[in-house]
Design an enzyme around this catalytic site. Sequence first.
Site, PDB file in Angstrom:
ATOM      1  N   HIS A 184      79.824  70.168  72.312  1.00  0.00           N
ATOM      2  CA  HIS A 184      79.411  68.993  73.095  1.00  0.00           C
ATOM      3  C   HIS A 184      80.435  67.858  73.006  1.00  0.00           C
ATOM      4  O   HIS A 184      80.872  67.310  74.010  1.00  0.00           O
ATOM      5  CB  HIS A 184      78.082  68.445  72.566  1.00  0.00           C
ATOM      6  CG  HIS A 184      76.982  69.439  72.432  1.00  0.00           C
ATOM      7  ND1 HIS A 184      76.224  69.836  73.506  1.00  0.00           N
ATOM      8  CD2 HIS A 184      76.505  70.112  71.352  1.00  0.00           C
ATOM      9  CE1 HIS A 184      75.299  70.704  73.093  1.00  0.00           C
ATOM     10  NE2 HIS A 184      75.460  70.885  71.795  1.00  0.00           N
TER      11      HIS A 184
HETATM   12  C1  BDR Z   1      74.722  65.973  70.508  1.00  0.00           C
HETATM   13  O1  BDR Z   1      73.852  65.812  69.408  1.00  0.00           O
HETATM   14  C2  BDR Z   1      74.503  66.241  68.248  1.00  0.00           C
HETATM   15  O2  BDR Z   1      73.804  67.282  67.643  1.00  0.00           O
HETATM   16  C3  BDR Z   1      75.880  66.691  68.619  1.00  0.00           C
HETATM   17  O3  BDR Z   1      76.819  66.201  67.674  1.00  0.00           O
HETATM   18  C4  BDR Z   1      76.114  66.097  69.975  1.00  0.00           C
HETATM   19  O4  BDR Z   1      76.713  64.830  69.896  1.00  0.00           O
HETATM   20  C5  BDR Z   1      74.254  67.152  71.333  1.00  0.00           C
HETATM   21  O5  BDR Z   1      72.962  66.946  71.770  1.00  0.00           O
END
Ligand code: BDR
Length: 310
Positions: A239
Amino acid sequence: MNKIPVWIDTDTGVDDAVALVTASTLKEINIEGVSAVAGNTSLENAFRNARDVLSLVGRKDVKVYAGADKPLFIDLFTAEYVHGSNGLGGAQIPLSDAPKEEKKAWDALYEKAKELNGELIVIPVGPLTNIAIAIAKHPDIINYIRELNIMGGALIGGNVTPCAEFNIYTDPQAAETVFRSGIKINMFGLDVTHKAYLDDADIDEIRSYDNPVSKLFVDSNHLLYDYREKLHWKGVCEHDCCPLIYTVHPDWFEGQKCGIYVETQGTITFGKTVSDLWTDFKFEDRHCTAFLNVDREKFVGRIKEAYRSF
Ligand code: BDR
Ligand code: CA
């Protein structure tokens, strides 16, 4: 080459660490500062992890500032089920001996943005608490940030609730402040980040580099392998690398201009990023671009190149 000045705001969990590692190798950017925020893990963990990861990749010169230890108005909700109790899935790396910065994240960010006179690109990859506080405390900061390349939200679906993505769900009031600020926003929500995954072959390749940084990748990602199976993902989603890599390779991503409203009420819809993209109803405020697609091969190639370089 004129380098792009960037600031990374992170709740340093597992995929945030991948973004920091990758950022440290991108010749096209100058990392002007990093700030930590509570989210995936506590502020204490996020601050320590950001410092330690930067030290591991030989970037002790990058200053790290601590910010908010909880969302603006609600209790902190962490994601230990993915990021483990230390935020790095239990992986252990040496403690950084860089001097600790005492300045608060929102003051340091404001000063840097002002110094760079409107050139700074801010990349928030955690809850938007620090950025919202910066806007509330220093309202003219909106004139000094070129754009916000945000990991957060989802036009369709969610990963905490059926409607909400973690970073927005954790502090929707902060997110709404940021989305209403007037700063140009590029939003990298789950619509695109779920297409930005490393598959088994990619992970095996990173493992085969067999260096201390690829070891961190392997040791920190094991909870994500289980999570991936549970959610039937094709791989481990990176992500937080999306807004980072977009900053240097915008042509690898496809987005659409739209208006986005953050739902701060409700139970099921709490934390939803509501877009006007597919309706005739248009919000007045339409200064966002929501990203929906990525060239996965090129994206993954850049992350692998980073890990291979150590
Ligand atoms: C986001 O939430 C966190 O778990 C990850 O680092 C990312 O920024 C994804 O939903
Ligand atoms: Ca994150």
